[in-house]
Each structure stands twice: as structure tokens, then as C-alpha cells.
Enzyme design. Structure first.
Site, mmCIF file in Angstrom:
data_model
loop_
_atom_site.group_PDB
_atom_site.id
_atom_site.type_symbol
_atom_site.label_atom_id
_atom_site.label_comp_id
_atom_site.label_asym_id
_atom_site.label_seq_id
_atom_site.Cartn_x
_atom_site.Cartn_y
_atom_site.Cartn_z
ATOM 1 N N ASP A 175 0.871 -1.182 0.000
ATOM 2 C CA ASP A 175 0.000 0.000 0.000
ATOM 3 C C ASP A 175 0.904 1.228 0.000
ATOM 4 O OD1 ASP A 175 -1.869 1.960 0.338
ATOM 5 O OD2 ASP A 175 -2.557 1.305 2.297
ATOM 6 N N GLU A 207 -1.772 10.925 0.544
ATOM 7 C CA GLU A 207 -3.069 10.222 0.528
ATOM 8 C C GLU A 207 -3.404 9.699 1.906
ATOM 9 O OE1 GLU A 207 -5.795 6.685 0.017
ATOM 10 O OE2 GLU A 207 -3.840 6.804 0.965
ATOM 11 N N GLU A 208 -2.395 9.174 2.590
ATOM 12 C CA GLU A 208 -2.631 8.518 3.881
ATOM 13 C C GLU A 208 -3.039 9.514 4.974
ATOM 14 O OE1 GLU A 208 -2.923 5.419 4.245
ATOM 15 O OE2 GLU A 208 -1.727 4.412 2.717
ATOM 16 N N ASP A 230 -5.254 1.413 -6.189
ATOM 17 C CA ASP A 230 -4.845 1.274 -4.795
ATOM 18 C C ASP A 230 -5.019 -0.197 -4.410
ATOM 19 O OD1 ASP A 230 -4.067 1.905 -2.144
ATOM 20 O OD2 ASP A 230 -5.207 3.772 -2.186
ATOM 21 N N HIS A 319 -1.785 -2.473 5.943
ATOM 22 C CA HIS A 319 -1.185 -1.544 6.918
ATOM 23 C C HIS A 319 -0.332 -2.257 7.961
ATOM 24 C CE1 HIS A 319 -3.437 2.487 6.165
ATOM 25 N NE2 HIS A 319 -3.169 1.850 5.051
HETATM 26 ZN ZN LIG Z 1 -3.454 3.117 -0.194
#
Ligand SMILES: [Zn+2]
Length: 354
Positions: A175, A207-208, A230, A319
Site C-alpha cells: 500500500d 493520501e494517507e 490502490d 497496513h
Molecule cells: Zn493506499
């Protein structure tokens, strides 16, 4: 047609780029793409934008992937040299136990995430889940030594090498480096063709932290069509019920129907399914009730909005430093993105009711 270049994907995953500090991954992507595309530039917020001219320049297709990865930032270095930090992006604190990290100061400094040993925990402490604030980073160095290399405000990323496991890839930051890698390969191939419309390859920042760079990119490029890339949750694991899977590893590229920031344009969903069927590319549906993607701002931040959808790569253990994706899904995502970009003019957009 496409292959997975493992050393290139490994380099893509290991090059740091926490939100707001994407310069190293941006430099790598610039080196990879500049020889191929017609135009390449970085905007003021840090998005890397590439441009391939098409046969008809009156329409713009944006293919996008965020290039930042979740990380941390140093906020305090104590008298003994232990480092305290804040997160940059959403972390599940229990996944930080026993992890190595890299503090990116004047030099890269290795450290480990430490907490109170279980031997010293009181009975009630053992029952509680850890919190981000419970952790500190131990670099093995004294404060004076450490201060030669790092300072408050330096970013931190996780340290974990990419490995191949069976038909799968396992690494940190799949990711979204998996999407970044896929987009790089597809743009390189598209640059050898003359696509029907102008193609903008967009590598967004931050983005995060709330899809920040994508707003700016959509506003300046004003695309007519958007395909965002994504990773997405694959919870096809022991104990999960079929309605909880989200997606399944090895069952093909996922075509996004919705997530927390977007309802994909049903015309785009139909176009992607039809294109996948035509080229016999395995595909599955993706609906993600929590967790947004850049697809949302890319859909709505241009002047008239854009006909938007997304391709997602099924990923287990999202994550965490052991994110896992299936090689076949990676290849099927490349194939569908490539064909969609080359055949987008064939779909009867104006006559397709929505
Ligand atoms: Zn992502």
C-alpha cells in the site's frame, strides 16, 4: 504480455516516502519514467505528473496512484536517546510490536519499536491493547551521538524486505507501492503507443493523511476520465465469513464499486467489466464501507467532475509490514489498466444511461 520485475518492485517498496516526505520515491519514479513519457513535472504540493500525448488531445484520462506510505515523525528525543514519535497515517498499534524502523535524518538510522516487557506488566496492563504512545524507538545510540544524525521533525518508515512466498509477494508498503509499480509499468507500455486520448499518470502525495495531493492534481489536470489504483482489503482468511472477505487473493483484479469516499460511476464499472470480459481477465467486485481512496477527490475536484472508477489489488494484512498480494492479481491489474486506457474511446459514454 506483462511480467513482474521483482527487483524493480522491491526497490519501489523499499524507497522511503512517508506522507509529506515523498522526495526519494518521486526521484526514483522520475528516473524510471522521464525517458518514456512526453512530459513530466512535479507540482507545488509534490504530486509527480506524467503526460503521454494521445491522438485526440481534447479529452484527458487520469491514471493515478498515491506514492506515499504510512510512517511516523520524530517529536521528541529524550536525555537517554530514546525517540518519541507521532504517526503519519492510520496505524493499528498492536502491529508495531517488535518492528524495525528507519529514521530518515541526515543519514538513515535504524531503530526498533520498544514497549514495556510483558514480565513487568501488571495483570490489568496485560489485558489491554497497546497504544501508539506506549512505544518509543531505541536506536542503540546515546543522545549526543544520535543528534549528529537526526532531529525533531524527521520522518520514519518501517524496515522490511520484500520476499516471494509461493505465488505471492510479501513486503511492507505494498500500500501503495504495488500500485505505483503497476502504474509505472503500464505508463511505460502506453508511451510506446499513441493512446486515443491524452494520458496523465499521476503519483499523488499525502493520501494517507486524507487524500490531500489528489485534490490539487484533479483541480489542475481537470480530467474527463479517472482510473485510480490502490490496494484493498482481502480478508479471505481463517475465521472470516464469505460476506466479510472484501476481496479474495488470486481471484483477479478488483473493480471498485464504492468505498468511503466514492461511488464509482456505474458507466465506468460497466466499461471496466466489459473490457475485462473481452480480454478474458479475471476480475472481482470491490465494495469497501470504511476507508477512502484518491478516487473520491479525483472524481470531484476537476471543473466538471470526471467519469471515475478504480482498480484495486486484493491485499491481505493491510497496513502491516507483512502485506501480501498474489502475482496473478498484479498481472491482471496491469492488463486491465492497459486495455482500458487504450479502448476508453470505444465506449458509448454519452448513450450509456446512469
Ligand atoms: Zn493506499
Amino acid at each position: 504480455m506483462f511480467e513482474i520485475d521483482i527487483p524493480k518492485l522491491r526497490q519501489c517498496c523499499s524507497t522511503p516516502g512517508p506522507p509529506g516526505y515523498e522526495h526519494r520515491i518521486r526521484k526514483l519514479l522520475t528516473q524510471w519514467l522521464e525517458p518514456h513519457v512526453d512530459e513530466l513535472y512535479t507540482d507545488n504540493i509534490g504530486n509527480l505528473i506524467t503526460h503521454i500525448r494521445g491522438r485526440d488531445s481534447s479529452r484527458r484520462v487520469a491514471l493515478a496512484a498515491h506514492m506515499d506510505e504510512i510512517g511516523f515523525i520524530v517529536h521528541h528525543i529524550d536525555e537517554e536517546g530514546f525517540v518519541r514519535f507521532y504517526p503519519l497515517g492510520g496505524f493499528d498499534p498492536k502491529t508495531l510490536t517488535a518492528q524495525r524502523v528507519i529514521i530518515h535524518g541526515r543519514e538513515d538510522i535504524l531503530g526498533v519499536m520498544g514497549t514495556k516487557p510483558i514480565h513487568l506488566m501488571r495483570e490489568e496492563e496485560r489485558k489491554q491493547l497497546p497504544k501508539i504512545e506506549d512505544y518509543f524507538i531505541d536506536t542503540g545510540r546515546k543522545r549526543d551521538d544520535l543528534l549528529q544524525y537526526i532531529a525533531v521533525g524527521d520522518p520514519i518508515t518501517r524496515e522490511r524486505d520484500l520476499v516471494e512466498m509461493g505465488d505471492c509477494i510479501n513486503a511492507k508498503s505494498l500500500d501503495n507501492r504495488l500500485s505505483v509499480y503497476i502504474l509505472t509499468e503500464v505508463l511505460t507500455r502506453l508511451a510506446e503507443t499513441e493512446p486515443p486520448y491524452d494520458v496523465y499518470g499521476i503519483f499523488t502525495v499525502q493520501e494517507e493523511l486524507g487524500l490531500r495531493g489528489a485534490y490539487t492534481a484533479a483541480h489542475s489536470i481537470n480530467p474527463d476520465f479517472v482510473l485510480n489504483l490502490d490496494v484493498t482489503i482481502a480478508f479471505d482468511v481463517p475465521g472470516a465469513q464469505p460476506h466479510e472477505y472484501g476481496t479474495r487473493l488470486g481471484h483477479g483484479v478488483a473493480i471498485k464499486i464504492m468505498d468511503a469516499t466514492v461511488v464509482s460511476d456505474p458507466r465506468m464499472v460497466r466499461f471496466l467489466r466489459q473490457t475485462a470480459e473481452k480480454h478474458q481477465i479475471p476480475h472481482q467486485d470491490e465494495l469497501l464501507p470504511k476507508g477512502g481512496t484518491d478516487t473520491g477527490p479525483l472524481q470531484r475536484a476537476g471543473r466538471s467532475g470526471a467519469i471515475s472508477g478504480a482498480l484495486s489489488i486484493p491485499t491481505r494484512h493491510l497496513h502491516q509490514v507483512i502485506e501480501t498480494a498474489h502475482k496473478k492479481d498484479i498481472l491482471h491489474t496491469m492488463q486491465l489498466l492497459y486495455h482500458a486506457a487504450l479502448e476508453i474511446h470505444n465506449h458509448p459514454w454519452a448513450d450509456d444511461p446512469f
